[in-house]
Design a protein around this motif. Sequence first.
Motif, PDB file in Angstrom:
ATOM      1  N   GLY A   9      21.330 -11.427  -9.097  1.00 39.70           N
ATOM      2  CA  GLY A   9      22.153 -10.225  -9.098  1.00 39.70           C
ATOM      3  C   GLY A   9      22.462  -9.707  -7.715  1.00 39.70           C
ATOM      4  O   GLY A   9      23.594  -9.289  -7.426  1.00 39.70           O
ATOM      5  N   THR A  10      21.464  -9.716  -6.818  1.00 39.51           N
ATOM      6  CA  THR A  10      21.717  -9.189  -5.476  1.00 39.51           C
ATOM      7  C   THR A  10      22.649 -10.077  -4.674  1.00 39.51           C
ATOM      8  O   THR A  10      23.360  -9.596  -3.787  1.00 39.51           O
ATOM      9  N   GLU A  11      22.710 -11.351  -4.980  1.00 33.93           N
ATOM     10  CA  GLU A  11      23.685 -12.214  -4.337  1.00 33.93           C
ATOM     11  C   GLU A  11      25.114 -11.782  -4.680  1.00 33.93           C
ATOM     12  O   GLU A  11      25.994 -11.765  -3.819  1.00 33.93           O
ATOM     13  N   VAL A  12      25.319 -11.400  -5.924  1.00 28.16           N
ATOM     14  CA  VAL A  12      26.645 -10.939  -6.330  1.00 28.16           C
ATOM     15  C   VAL A  12      26.963  -9.601  -5.654  1.00 28.16           C
ATOM     16  O   VAL A  12      28.049  -9.408  -5.093  1.00 28.16           O
ATOM     17  N   VAL A  13      26.008  -8.679  -5.688  1.00 29.73           N
ATOM     18  CA  VAL A  13      26.201  -7.374  -5.052  1.00 29.73           C
ATOM     19  C   VAL A  13      26.525  -7.535  -3.571  1.00 29.73           C
ATOM     20  O   VAL A  13      27.503  -6.981  -3.056  1.00 29.73           O
ATOM     21  N   ALA A  14      25.694  -8.293  -2.849  1.00 31.77           N
ATOM     22  CA  ALA A  14      25.857  -8.428  -1.403  1.00 31.77           C
ATOM     23  C   ALA A  14      27.142  -9.155  -1.047  1.00 31.77           C
ATOM     24  O   ALA A  14      27.807  -8.822  -0.057  1.00 31.77           O
ATOM     25  N   SER A  15      27.516 -10.137  -1.830  1.00 31.21           N
ATOM     26  CA  SER A  15      28.751 -10.865  -1.570  1.00 31.21           C
ATOM     27  C   SER A  15      29.956  -9.942  -1.677  1.00 31.21           C
ATOM     28  O   SER A  15      30.843  -9.950  -0.811  1.00 31.21           O
ATOM     29  N   LEU A  16      30.001  -9.132  -2.723  1.00 30.50           N
ATOM     30  CA  LEU A  16      31.126  -8.220  -2.916  1.00 30.50           C
ATOM     31  C   LEU A  16      31.151  -7.128  -1.845  1.00 30.50           C
ATOM     32  O   LEU A  16      32.221  -6.751  -1.354  1.00 30.50           O
ATOM     33  N   LEU A  17      29.984  -6.629  -1.458  1.00 32.09           N
ATOM     34  CA  LEU A  17      29.923  -5.622  -0.406  1.00 32.09           C
ATOM     35  C   LEU A  17      30.437  -6.184   0.916  1.00 32.09           C
ATOM     36  O   LEU A  17      31.211  -5.539   1.623  1.00 32.09           O
ATOM     37  N   ALA A  18      29.974  -7.378   1.263  1.00 28.50           N
ATOM     38  CA  ALA A  18      30.396  -7.986   2.522  1.00 28.50           C
ATOM     39  C   ALA A  18      31.894  -8.252   2.523  1.00 28.50           C
ATOM     40  O   ALA A  18      32.586  -8.015   3.523  1.00 28.50           O
ATOM     41  N   GLY A  37      28.925  -2.010   5.122  1.00 27.59           N
ATOM     42  CA  GLY A  37      27.853  -2.530   5.958  1.00 27.59           C
ATOM     43  C   GLY A  37      26.466  -2.076   5.610  1.00 27.59           C
ATOM     44  O   GLY A  37      25.483  -2.559   6.196  1.00 27.59           O
ATOM     45  N   ALA A  38      26.316  -1.133   4.648  1.00 29.06           N
ATOM     46  CA  ALA A  38      24.996  -0.601   4.347  1.00 29.06           C
ATOM     47  C   ALA A  38      24.842  -0.381   2.853  1.00 29.06           C
ATOM     48  O   ALA A  38      25.804  -0.105   2.134  1.00 29.06           O
ATOM     49  N   VAL A  39      23.597  -0.458   2.402  1.00 33.62           N
ATOM     50  CA  VAL A  39      23.308  -0.345   0.982  1.00 33.62           C
ATOM     51  C   VAL A  39      21.877   0.146   0.824  1.00 33.62           C
ATOM     52  O   VAL A  39      21.011  -0.133   1.663  1.00 33.62           O
ATOM     53  N   VAL A  40      21.640   0.883  -0.268  1.00 34.28           N
ATOM     54  CA  VAL A  40      20.300   1.384  -0.560  1.00 34.28           C
ATOM     55  C   VAL A  40      19.991   1.153  -2.027  1.00 34.28           C
ATOM     56  O   VAL A  40      20.887   1.178  -2.881  1.00 34.28           O
ATOM     57  N   CYS A  41      18.725   0.912  -2.340  1.00 38.72           N
ATOM     58  CA  CYS A  41      18.306   0.772  -3.729  1.00 38.72           C
ATOM     59  C   CYS A  41      16.901   1.325  -3.896  1.00 38.72           C
ATOM     60  O   CYS A  41      16.150   1.464  -2.921  1.00 38.72           O
ATOM     61  N   ALA A  42      16.547   1.636  -5.120  1.00 40.23           N
ATOM     62  CA  ALA A  42      15.155   1.907  -5.483  1.00 40.23           C
ATOM     63  C   ALA A  42      14.598   0.658  -6.133  1.00 40.23           C
ATOM     64  O   ALA A  42      15.315  -0.053  -6.839  1.00 40.23           O
ATOM     65  N   SER A  43      13.328   0.402  -5.900  1.00 41.98           N
ATOM     66  CA  SER A  43      12.766  -0.843  -6.414  1.00 41.98           C
ATOM     67  C   SER A  43      11.261  -0.727  -6.598  1.00 41.98           C
ATOM     68  O   SER A  43      10.584  -0.060  -5.817  1.00 41.98           O
ATOM     69  N   ALA A  44      10.757  -1.386  -7.643  1.00 40.35           N
ATOM     70  CA  ALA A  44       9.322  -1.565  -7.798  1.00 40.35           C
ATOM     71  C   ALA A  44       8.833  -2.715  -6.935  1.00 40.35           C
ATOM     72  O   ALA A  44       7.634  -2.952  -6.830  1.00 40.35           O
ATOM     73  N   GLY A  45       9.769  -3.430  -6.324  1.00 41.67           N
ATOM     74  CA  GLY A  45       9.390  -4.510  -5.414  1.00 41.67           C
ATOM     75  C   GLY A  45      10.301  -5.714  -5.446  1.00 41.67           C
ATOM     76  O   GLY A  45      10.765  -6.188  -4.418  1.00 41.67           O
TER      77      GLY A  45
END
Length: 326
Positions: free
Chosen positions: A58-67, A72-80
């Motif tokens: 999932g993060t590959e899709v998110v980061a690809s579209l953002l780039a 240039g910046a992104v934030v998330c909440a995560s359990a890890g």
Amino acid sequence: MKKTRLDIDRIRAARRMIDPVFLDTPLYRCEALEARIGCAVSVKLETANPVRSFKGRGTEVVASLLADSGQGAVVCASAGNLGQALAWSGRGRGLDVTVVASRFAAAVKLDRIRALGAGLELVDGDHEMARERAADIARHEGIRLVEDSLDIETCEGAATIGLELVDGAPSFDTVLIALGGGALATGVGHVLKTLAPGVEVICVQPLGAPAMTYSWRGRRVVTTESTDTIADGVAGRCPLPAVLDDLLLVADDAVLVREASIIAGMRMLLDDAGLVVEPSAALGVAAILEDRDRFAERRVVTVVCGSNVDVDAYRRWVGTAAGPGA
């Protein structure tokens, strides 16, 4: 007929954005495990990648579209696990990644987030408090907030696992999926219900973190005051309405399992499959252990979704486990 937020064509397009290191993961029958749990079981292994979990899809899709859009910046909440994955995907695309997590999260996951170059902010509460803080940062700094399971990219990235299950000429009739925020369950479930509707989709959650299961059963959002489970990766309290709507359309059942069964499942995956997994990844095996008769004649796939686990805690759990089938 109601439709989920997901789309098969977009899922196939998402697959093309994902680094191949996360794709075409092993799917194999585990005969040694079958002998112990009493049914035909195959493992879909999502741990042999740089972030040791399925979240990288999932993060590959998110980061690809953002780039591609010049952000240039992104934030998330995560359990890890999401934080590690977003840090890895963002680093490769020049994104500035901030992760907000509970200071009580597994130290091994927090250390890995830092090692991958992300900024890490810790809060004194649980994951829901981390979500609130991440949203505050996004608003204050005007950057993209990634919300796991709510952001469709995370669901459709996870859904590529379903494509691989279906494209592998399935010889199974049941898939067991860990249920937390819902990205994995709704993503894989959507693909199966679209392309292999005869396959039963069963979601599994710990008894100590039952909010999404209660919500699925009641067909409305049910929140809980707290969680009490070693399966930190699925320990949410506040289901998202849009995700629940999707889950209601693709899940055939949602079951809850005890901690002892989760630990017994971890031990079996170690002893019989040679796999060190985090508690969330053992939920499928735990479900079989708690209802052997239900699965006795089934051909089951369990998605082993992550292996980011504190070594000392793992040794304590596996060394002292006592549960069904242990």
